[in-house]
Scaffold this active site. Structure first.
Site, short mmCIF file in Angstrom:
data_model
loop_
_atom_site.label_atom_id
_atom_site.label_comp_id
_atom_site.label_asym_id
_atom_site.label_seq_id
_atom_site.Cartn_x
_atom_site.Cartn_y
_atom_site.Cartn_z
N GLY A 9 -10.87 -2.37 -1.23
CA GLY A 9 -9.89 -1.49 -0.61
C GLY A 9 -10.51 -0.69 0.52
N ILE B 131 -12.73 5.14 -1.93
CA ILE B 131 -12.05 6.42 -2.10
C ILE B 131 -12.09 6.86 -3.56
CG2 ILE B 131 -10.52 6.02 -0.13
CD1 ILE B 131 -8.25 5.51 -2.15
N ASP B 132 -12.30 5.92 -4.48
CA ASP B 132 -12.28 6.23 -5.91
C ASP B 132 -13.47 7.08 -6.35
OD1 ASP B 132 -9.92 4.79 -6.51
OD2 ASP B 132 -11.05 2.93 -6.44
N GLU C 194 -2.71 6.95 -11.39
CA GLU C 194 -2.02 5.69 -11.67
C GLU C 194 -2.59 5.02 -12.92
OE1 GLU C 194 -2.75 3.14 -8.32
OE2 GLU C 194 -4.91 2.99 -8.70
N LEU D 105 -1.34 5.30 1.71
CA LEU D 105 -1.51 6.42 2.65
C LEU D 105 -2.81 7.17 2.36
CD1 LEU D 105 2.14 7.81 2.62
CD2 LEU D 105 1.07 6.43 4.40
N GLN D 106 -3.22 7.19 1.10
CA GLN D 106 -4.43 7.92 0.71
C GLN D 106 -5.68 7.36 1.36
OE1 GLN D 106 -4.08 8.49 -3.88
NE2 GLN D 106 -2.54 7.02 -3.26
#
EC number: 2.7.1.90
Length: 418
Positions: free
Chosen positions: A12, A142-143, A246, A301-302
């Site tokens: 991602g 991003i995680d 999520e 979007l994040q």
């Protein structure tokens, strides 16, 4: 004379993944490497001999700066699982034949856990066969769930966007509060680690109370307790805003998103495509309490909001990109560059290098001590950890009122599933 560098992007994307790519390119050129090739669509595209000479696209400092401000993966990315060496040696033979063909000395992969697994396998194969190439991982996700490193490039900008968006959702919800009660549920990315959803707590400032509830996947989610908690809060206030990951799961291990109607497909690594957690909970609250509810899913979007990127994040992403080349140039292979936190106030970081075998397929979770006892909010320690990473702003280059990006014209994007 030095040979060439090959760099790819995988998994991602983030708002700053291309800043790392810019750091790789600039440092490789400064250190005397002849060419910097970019893999189109990661290792999957490279196996199909899809690659470009980055000098054709980064021709000056202006384009380098534009690349740093461009979201998503400039080269294209993939979710391709490289087999174990004993499972399919021919794949590795093909990869190394292509590396020899292009006179590659340094292979750099920008990515997260699964990407570091690719670095592990390729470096192990090089050791087994005596290949000359060196393999270095550049952290990205991003995680924020990569082991060893204090944090990962991409997380700070995503946290900044999430916190800002949470404030705006709260402001919007309060605008409809006159003689009406409503519950808003924000769904944030994060399969097993709750770093992103925890960042919604940053919205709590002088001008905003922040979300009322925050649920991380590190703690089992009790649906009945959630409804009771919302019911109790509605007796005290008209507007409730809850942030949920999520990946929240019930005590029996079932993802809440799987309780909703509809099948969830899986990627090459066996990860289900997660969506629908907020929608399910909003529907449940509406059914039980008969009040207005709204589900807000920030989704991609994040990871694409380069217009709100953190300067700390952009600068660190660029630095780790350059550090991967430096590490390989100085003889390291089978390693990943990491960020070490030196101090919080003032915030300072340093760059280190660690064995990728200690990182690949690992997962850094939010410490339980950074989540409150009830499991529905984060502590001040969590906020103190994240706050330095969202500081500063990296202004986009605006053209006709919108951000300008560095892009590559390419057909057949559908051949590689992201």
């Amino acid at each position: 004379m030095k040979g060439n560098v090959l760099v790819g992007q995988s998994g991602g994307p983030t708002a700053v993944i291309n800043s790392s790519l810019a750091g790789v390119f600039k440092t490789a050129k400064e250190r005397g490497y002849q060419k910097v090739y970019g893999m189109r669509f990661g290792i999957q595209g490279f196996l199909d001999e899809q690659y470009v000479d980055l000098s054709d696209y980064i021709r000056n400092e202006l384009e380098l700066e534009l690349l740093k401000r461009t979201p998503s993966a400039f080269l294209g990315t993939c979710r391709y699982k490289l087999p174990e060496i004993h499972e399919d040696k021919e794949v590795f033979d093909k990869v190394f034949a292509l590396l020899d063909k292009l006179d590659i000395e340094v292979f750099i992969y920008i990515g997260g856990n699964d990407s570091m697994d690719t670095i592990r396998k390729l470096s192990d194969y090089a050791l087994l066969t005596g290949a000359k190439q060196r393999f270095v991982g550049c952290p990205k996700t991003i995680d924020n769930d990569l082991a060893i490193t204090d944090h990962t490039p991409g997380f700070g900008s995503a946290a900044k966007y999430i916190a800002a968006s949470t404030k705006e959702v709260i402001r919007d919800a309060l605008g409809f509060s006159y003689k009406k009660k409503n519950v808003n549920i924000i769904e944030i990315m994060g399969r097993n680690a709750g770093w992103l959803v925890g960042a919604t707590a940053l919205a709590r400032q002088e001008d905003c109370d922040g979300p009322d509830l925050i649920y991380l996947p590190e703690v089992s989610f009790d649906i009945e307790a959630f409804v009771e908690r919302v019911t109790g809060l509605l007796e005290k206030k008209d507007v409730i805003v809850a942030a949920v990951s999520e990946g929240i799961r019930t005590a029996d291990g079932a993802y809440v998103c799987e309780l909703a109607d509809g099948a969830h497909s899986k990627d090459a690594f066996g990860h289900i495509q997660m969506t629908g957690t907020a929608s399910y909970l909003a529907g449940l609250v509406h059914e039980r309490l008969g009040i207005k509810t709204r589900a807000v899913e920030l989704s991609t979007l994040q990871r694409a909001a380069a217009h709100l990127a953190s300067r700390v994040d952009v600068d660190e992403a660029f630095a780790v990109g350059g550090a991967t080349v430096k590490a390989a140039d100085e003889g390291s292979s089978g390693v990943m560059v990491v960020i070490d936190r030196v101090s919080d106030d003032p915030y300072q970081s340093a760059i280190g290098v660690y064995d990728v075998h200690r990182i690949a397929n690992g997962e850094k979770l939010v410490p339980r001590s950074w989540i409150n006892a009830a499991g529905d909010y984060v502590t001040d320690e969590f906020v103190s950890y994240v706050k330095p990473l969202i500081q500063g702003h990296y202004n986009p280059m605006m053209v006709a009122g919108l951000p300008r990006h560095l892009v590559m014209n390419q057909k057949n994007y559908s051949d590689y599933q992201i």
